[in-house]
Design an enzyme around this catalytic site. Structure first.
Site, mmCIF file in Angstrom:
data_model
loop_
_atom_site.group_PDB
_atom_site.id
_atom_site.type_symbol
_atom_site.label_atom_id
_atom_site.label_comp_id
_atom_site.label_asym_id
_atom_site.label_seq_id
_atom_site.Cartn_x
_atom_site.Cartn_y
_atom_site.Cartn_z
ATOM 1 N N LYS A 1 0.834 -1.207 0.000
ATOM 2 C CA LYS A 1 0.000 0.000 0.000
ATOM 3 C C LYS A 1 0.864 1.249 0.000
ATOM 4 O O LYS A 1 0.523 2.263 -0.641
ATOM 5 C CB LYS A 1 -0.924 -0.002 1.219
ATOM 6 C CG LYS A 1 -1.847 1.224 1.320
ATOM 7 C CD LYS A 1 -2.766 1.345 0.114
ATOM 8 C CE LYS A 1 -3.614 2.624 0.159
ATOM 9 N NZ LYS A 1 -4.593 2.638 1.250
ATOM 10 N N LYS B 1 0.212 11.173 5.806
ATOM 11 C CA LYS B 1 0.557 10.090 6.731
ATOM 12 C C LYS B 1 1.090 8.871 5.981
ATOM 13 O O LYS B 1 2.117 8.289 6.368
ATOM 14 C CB LYS B 1 -0.679 9.694 7.548
ATOM 15 C CG LYS B 1 -0.549 8.389 8.337
ATOM 16 C CD LYS B 1 -1.852 8.027 9.014
ATOM 17 C CE LYS B 1 -2.939 7.585 8.077
ATOM 18 N NZ LYS B 1 -2.779 6.207 7.563
#
Length: 293
Positions: free
Chosen positions: A177, A245
């Site tokens: 990811k 993030k």
């Protein structure tokens, strides 16, 4: 996962709610919990059972759709937590799925601790596809975890995803990811700069997006974000704050492996500007608004 296993989903945000709706349709039953109970109204109307605490949602398979690992860890302790709920139901080998994007290193450590101390099997399965993909049940899942545990989750993953690929052991889904997020952020940044350049030379934003979309520069990012860039509506969607993030996780993974991170560093600077400008909760395509101010 056996036919008698129960499934719950915790976290009914922009991604979790449509995932829950698809799970109800495909599995026939689902327990849900959300910190703000009102968010469960739609899926309850579709047939979900609403839990008042995480403990009440502590069943055989627990899916979490939360922003980061601290929010998942907060579900575990106390009389109302998952650990107490599993003990009360005598669920000895539960599966806890982390669908949010978290640190690959942190989730490996988290999984090892839960397995050793409580017999919990952690599977990381971060998602790509955005809210439209979640609504259509066509997400792409990058999965890390024990092979038998991942295989047992096939009915769950089939209900929410078009593509579900086991990348390896726990944490490998999160690493994949992180790679995905580099590509997504890079594509958004390139398109935002291209749109700005075009408009400064008098070109139509709509015409450029059409031309790019039908050529080699076309992408799922362009397809999903084009309307936002045309109408200036950046509400909802995947936030710039979460994009930042995720890029931090990508750089940490690059540093850990000694991999190049020049592009990641540039993207970190770009999305940090969005957050500092006060637009962190807008869709990450709002980068265009930041760079054209």
């Amino acid at each position: 996962m056996t036919p008698s296993d129960e499934v719950s989903l915790l976290g009914l945000g922009p991604m979790g709610e449509p995932m829950a709706a698809n799970l109800i349709r495909e599995l026939g039953s689902l327990t849900v919990w959300n910190r703000t109970p009102e968010r469960a109204e739609r899926v309850v109307s579709l047939g979900a059972r609403q839990a008042t605490t995480p403990a009440e949602a502590a069943v055989d398979v627990v899916l979490t759709v939360l922003p980061d690992l601290p929010q998942v860890e907060a579900l575990l302790p106390g009389p109302g937590g998952l650990l107490a709920g599993w003990r009360a139901r005598d669920v000895t080998r539960p599966v806890l799925v982390v669908h949010g994007t978290v640190s690959p290193v942190a989730v490996r450590e988290f999984a090892a601790r839960l397995a050793a101390e409580h017999g919990v099997r952690v599977v990381d399965a971060p998602m790509s596809g955005g809210v439209p993909g979640a609504e259509r049940g066509e997400l792409s899942l990058m999965i890390g975890g024990d092979e038998s545990a991942v295989e047992s989750l096939a009915p769950v993953f089939d209900a929410v995803a078009r593509t579900a690929v086991r990348m390896g052991g726990t944490g490998s889904g999160q690493l994949a990811k992180a790679c995905n997020q580099i590509v997504v952020a890079g594509t958004i940044a390139a398109l935002c700069e291209a749109l700005t350049l075009a408009e400064l030379h008098g070109l139509s934003r709509a015409d450029l997006l059409t031309a790019l979309g039908d050529g080699l520069a076309g992408s799922e990012v362009l397809r999903q974000k084009a309307e936002r860039w045309l109408n200036g509506d950046y509400s909802g969607g995947g936030s710039a704050r979460n994009q930042l993030k995720d890029l931090v996780f990508a750089r940490d993974a690059a540093d850990d492996a000694g991999a190049p991170s020049d592009v990641v560093d540039l993207l970190l600077a770009q999305f940090d500007r969005v957050v500092r400008a006060g637009d962190g909760d807008l869709d990450h395509s709002a980068l265009l608004r930041t760079i054209t101010r």
